[in-house]
Design a protein around this motif. Structure first.
Motif, PDB file in Angstrom:
ATOM      1  N   ARG A 180     -35.501 -19.490  47.058  1.00 26.28           N
ATOM      2  CA  ARG A 180     -35.770 -18.716  45.839  1.00 26.28           C
ATOM      3  C   ARG A 180     -34.777 -19.066  44.736  1.00 26.28           C
ATOM      4  O   ARG A 180     -34.937 -18.601  43.604  1.00 26.28           O
ATOM      5  N   ASP A 305     -35.164  -5.306  44.523  1.00 22.29           N
ATOM      6  CA  ASP A 305     -35.731  -6.619  44.829  1.00 22.29           C
ATOM      7  C   ASP A 305     -36.155  -6.697  46.294  1.00 22.29           C
ATOM      8  O   ASP A 305     -37.225  -7.228  46.623  1.00 22.29           O
ATOM      9  N   GLY A 308     -39.239  -4.588  46.673  1.00 30.72           N
ATOM     10  CA  GLY A 308     -40.379  -5.269  46.067  1.00 30.72           C
ATOM     11  C   GLY A 308     -40.937  -6.348  46.964  1.00 30.72           C
ATOM     12  O   GLY A 308     -42.161  -6.502  47.092  1.00 30.72           O
ATOM     13  N   ALA A 309     -40.040  -7.118  47.608  1.00 27.10           N
ATOM     14  CA  ALA A 309     -40.488  -8.165  48.521  1.00 27.10           C
ATOM     15  C   ALA A 309     -41.108  -7.572  49.782  1.00 27.10           C
ATOM     16  O   ALA A 309     -42.153  -8.039  50.255  1.00 27.10           O
ATOM     17  N   PRO A 314     -44.678  -5.965  42.795  1.00 26.61           N
ATOM     18  CA  PRO A 314     -44.042  -6.709  41.700  1.00 26.61           C
ATOM     19  C   PRO A 314     -43.369  -5.808  40.676  1.00 26.61           C
ATOM     20  O   PRO A 314     -42.485  -6.255  39.936  1.00 26.61           O
ATOM     21  N   THR A 317     -39.760  -5.620  41.694  1.00 32.02           N
ATOM     22  CA  THR A 317     -39.102  -6.895  41.394  1.00 32.02           C
ATOM     23  C   THR A 317     -38.815  -7.002  39.903  1.00 32.02           C
ATOM     24  O   THR A 317     -37.740  -7.448  39.479  1.00 32.02           O
ATOM     25  N   ASP A 318     -39.783  -6.583  39.093  1.00 37.12           N
ATOM     26  CA  ASP A 318     -39.611  -6.582  37.645  1.00 37.12           C
ATOM     27  C   ASP A 318     -38.485  -5.645  37.236  1.00 37.12           C
ATOM     28  O   ASP A 318     -37.654  -5.974  36.376  1.00 37.12           O
TER      29      ASP A 318
END
Length: 358
Positions: A180, A305, A308-309, A314, A317-318
């Motif tokens: 990543r 994060d 979100g994963a 998302p 994550t945003d």
């Protein structure tokens, strides 16, 4: 009818500056998820640390552990276990108790220099992936007991443990993270001296590397690695290492990036995660509204994060990215606490980050 929040997060304030920086992180997280269009979190405050000793007779009540098991993730403030009364002071500390109970095997510790953040080595942007359950620390190398013992009053001994399964899972964590980022992994060991233990760590990491042919791999001895970080921290991306080496390197990297006050981390497994700043409880400045909240705030971003994963959401994550950008913009604008050369209070920095996010 009241609709349940989609995510329920545990809130553990800790000691010292914890009751100041943990609420700061919550304020920023709430602003970021709202801006990202996510529904509000439900925060579940639970007893921990000295306050729990006073109320429940133990720093980490069983009720707290049971409650954490039913939540999506947690935020833990720093603890000051060295100041606890006996016998609590000699027991496994709150962080270690939670980490061991939930097998949080990966301690992920980024070190990133921000423009305007008074970095010793500008351009530092790396992540240390620290194996969190084994190694040479006394609380992590035996099922029962401390792993340290004294045959006589003048002889002290300690054990260390490295196992292939533990190395393989932390190595995979590091290589997946590298995919990543910049697709580079550095293995840190001391196989020239600790041939069997860190030799196994090195060899098992190299074997896992075979499953990631797109990632460039190198390795260094721990002593050489400290020198390389001081001279050229910006040349490294993901560093994977055993417990004690990871602890030492992450403190060094945090200082090189500007301050331990901006050094975040999470402790995670495949199913649980806990945000926890890499620094301590700083009891000497507690209650003065001058502690740097950035490490705790960025730890919260890491937790978003991870969530979100895990949940393929998302929006979280945003929100994590919004926090990172908000922190960077705030520091670049000259708003910082005194550890970064500024004069702003904890509250003022928090409000500035929220404003940058909005």
């Amino acid at each position: 009818m009241q609709v349940a929040a989609p995510y329920r997060l545990g809130l553990l304030h800790g000691d010292g500056i914890g009751p100041e920086i943990v609420p700061a992180a919550v304020t920023v997280i709430d602003a970021a998820i709202a801006r990202a269009g996510a529904e509000p979190f439900e925060w579940v405050e639970l007893p921990i640390a000295r306050a729990a000793i006073d109320e429940h007779g133990t720093h980490t009540p069983t009720s707290t552990l049971d409650a954490l098991a039913g939540l999506d993730a947690w935020i833990l403030g720093p603890h000051d276990s060295a100041s606890y009364p006996l016998p609590h002071r000699s027991q496994l500390n709150p962080s270690g108790t939670i980490r061991k109970h939930f097998d949080l095997y990966a301690n992920i510790r980024p070190a990133k220099a921000f423009p305007g953040g008074d970095a010793v080595v500008p351009g530092t942007d790396l992540v240390i992936v620290r194996e969190n359950t084994q190694g040479f620390y006394a609380d992590r190398n035996t099922h029962a007991g401390t792993g340290e013992f004294m045959p006589t009053p003048d002889i002290a001994m300690a054990m260390g443990i490295i196992t292939r399964p533990a190395v393989e899972r932390i190595a995979r964590c590091a290589f997946e993270l590298a995919r990543r980022r910049s697709k580079r992994v550095t293995i840190v060991h001391k196989a020239n001296v600790l041939r069997l233990t860190t030799g196994l760590f090195h060899d098992a990491c190299r074997e896992v590397a075979g499953d990631f042919p797109d990632v460039v791999v190198d390795d260094f001895h721990i002593d050489a690695m400290t020198a390389h970080l001081v001279r050229a921290a910006g040349e490294f991306d993901v560093i994977v290492t055993e417990n004690m080496f990871g602890d030492i390197l992450s403190d060094l990297a945090g200082a090189l990036a500007g301050s331990l006050g901006i050094a975040p981390s999470i402790n995670s497994s495949d199913s649980h995660a806990m945000a926890q700043a890499a620094h301590g409880s700083a009891p000497d400045i507690a209650g003065q509204n001058i502690a740097n909240p950035i490490a705790m705030i960025l730890s919260g971003a890491m937790l978003l994060d991870w969530l979100g994963a895990r949940h393929q959401d998302p929006r979280l994550t945003d929100a994590a990215l919004r926090i990172e950008r908000g922190v960077a913009a705030t520091v670049a604008a000259g708003t910082s606490t005194r550890d970064l050369g500024g004069t702003s209070s904890t509250t003022y920095v928090t409000r500035a980050i929220v404003a940058a996010i909005r």
